[in-house]
Design a protein around this motif. Structure first.
Motif: not given
Length: 468
Positions: A181-193, A292-293, A304-308, A454-463
């Motif tokens: 998921i991280i690699e496919e959507r291009g998340y950086l360590p600063e964007q994954v919580f 986070v913003k 663009k944030v991924l929250l576990l 497993q952890q629950q995943l929440l994805e956020l982005n500006q669009s």
């Protein structure tokens, strides 16, 4: 006339699924009838037969007693339990089960039966010597378990051990799935919580100290059982978000007149000091998203944030070790400032405002590399040269030194093992006595619930809009 149902192999229309009304719906029906609404009008409103509405009306007393006895309003069965000890047992058992769910401890039917017997033994009235009991002995049978599950609508309680192995397999596969998921959507360590919750008994002391002994001997003096739930959240890069802090009182005396928005924690109130779906979403929208913003804007990164949700044991242990050291240091500092002050007086004057101060200091003491190291099992590629958690060992050594300077029974000869036990003790579960004392009327479903380990995943982005 053509049938409205598709034909089956036998040519007969399929049976319509019977919908059983919940206690909440039954209560609404009774309230409408009590307010003067006719039976046929209520039947049309809820799409039911008039006979069903009459049946609910006939059982009004039983239904209202079930609601008053703390049965969840989502329950669909209102079977009466005439054994008063068993009624108390089931209330306490339901609360204990919610506590286990909140701590993500898997419970199966056998465990429920064993716990029910344990609690029932506490509530069961003593039988006079030589006098036969006129009540049938409670055995927590499979039939009782099925009835209990129906009464409390416990769909998720497993009655076999098969789910455990499935959970383990799912947990093993999860890091690789997360990596994709991280690699496919291009998340950086600063964007994954990662967000997690932990219980903090904020005035607890080691069992051998005379503070705890005195507390146990004083009727009604149980401050060391006072707890808060701290919601911790940090990014894979090591940035920590303001923690959420549900407390049992909305406006405790120690915080009267203070602006709760200026506290170093996100202040919330909940009668059980638990994180519920409502308190989590409140923290999520009003704290997490805003912080986070701002953080990502300062870094020049897109929102663009991924929250576990779940799994931050390293951060939690470091936080609790530092918090414990600060509470010990507080006692020593107060005694040094005033020789007439004793340990008990220092401990009794410790209030929730002090607790918040030390939570802030403990959070500030957690280094970014410690937060980053906690991702080693989930996203090892982002971890920089993991060297364990030496800060915990240093804090334990410091606590022992401070305790021995405080002196007194249980302090002067305190051991590192006792401090480690104290830190781990914040994870303890509710005892039978504590379960029976809690008011289960105000229970709500915990937010942090695992599915297949497993952890629950929440994805956020500006669009995209946020949907939870």
């Amino acid at each position: 006339m053509a049938s409205n149902f598709p034909p089956t192999s036998s040519g007969a229309p399929p049976k319509k699924q019977r919908s059983v009304p919940t206690l909440e719906e039954k209560l609404d029906v009774l309230d409408l009838l009590k307010g003067g609404t006719s039976v046929d009008s209520v039947a049309r409103k809820y799409g039911r037969n008039e006979s069903s509405i009459h049946a609910i009306k006939i059982r009004e007393r039983e239904i209202r007693e079930a609601v008053a006895s703390s049965a969840p309003r989502t329950a669909k069965v209102t079977s009466q339990v005439h054994d008063k000890a068993l009624v108390k047992t089931e209330k306490a058992l339901n609360l204990w089960l919610e506590d286990m769910n909140r701590k993500r401890v898997p419970i199966n039917g056998t465990m429920l039966q064993e716990k029910a017997l344990s609690i029932y033994a506490m509530f069961k009235p003593p039988t006079e010597e030589g006098q036969p009991s006129d009540k049938k002995e409670f055995k927590a049978s499979q039939g009782w378990l099925n009835s209990f599950r129906n009464r409390f609508n416990l769909k998720s309680v497993q009655t076999t051990g098969e789910v455990a192995s499935a959970n383990e397999e799912a947990a093993k596969a999860y890091p690789e799935q997360l990596k994709e998921i991280i690699e496919e959507r291009g998340y950086l360590p600063e964007q994954v919580f990662n967000a997690d919750e932990t219980v903090l008994f904020w005035k607890k002391m080691p069992t051998r100290t005379y503070i705890l002994k005195s507390e146990q001997q004083a009727p009604g003096f149980k401050a060391a059982k006072d707890r808060v739930t701290v919601s911790l959240c940090g990014s894979a890069a090591g940035h920590l978000i303001k923690p959420g802090l549900p407390y049992r009182s909305a406006n405790p005396h120690a915080l009267k007149g203070k602006n709760k928005n200026l506290l170093p924690v996100f202040w919330q109130s909940n009668k059980k000091a638990w994180v519920t779906a409502a308190t989590f979403l409140d923290w999520f929208h009003k704290c997490f998203i805003l912080e986070v913003k701002q953080y990502l804007e300062e870094k020049g990164l897109d929102f663009k944030v991924l929250l576990l949700v779940d799994n931050a044991p390293g951060v939690i242990s470091c936080f609790k070790a530092t918090y414990t050291r600060l509470t010990f240091s507080r006692i020593l500092t107060a005694m040094d400032a005033d020789p007439n002050v004793n340990v008990m007086e220092c401990w009794k004057s410790f209030n929730i405002a002090d607790c918040i101060t030390y939570i802030k200091q403990a959070m500030d003491a957690i280094k970014p590399e410690t937060v980053n190291a906690c991702w080693r099992n989930l996203w090892k590629d982002c971890v920089n040269d993991f060297k364990g958690f030496p800060a915990i060992d240093k804090e334990v050594e410091c606590i022992v030194q401070v305790a021995r300077q405080v002196g007194g029974d249980g302090f002067v000869d305190i051991l590192e093992e006792e401090i480690e036990e104290l830190i781990e003790g914040h994870r303890e579960t509710l005892t039978n006595e504590e379960s029976s004392r809690e008011n289960s009327d105000s229970c709500q479903s915990p937010c942090f619930s695992r599915k297949n380990n497993q952890q629950q995943l929440l994805e956020l982005n500006q669009s995209q809009p946020l949907h939870l």
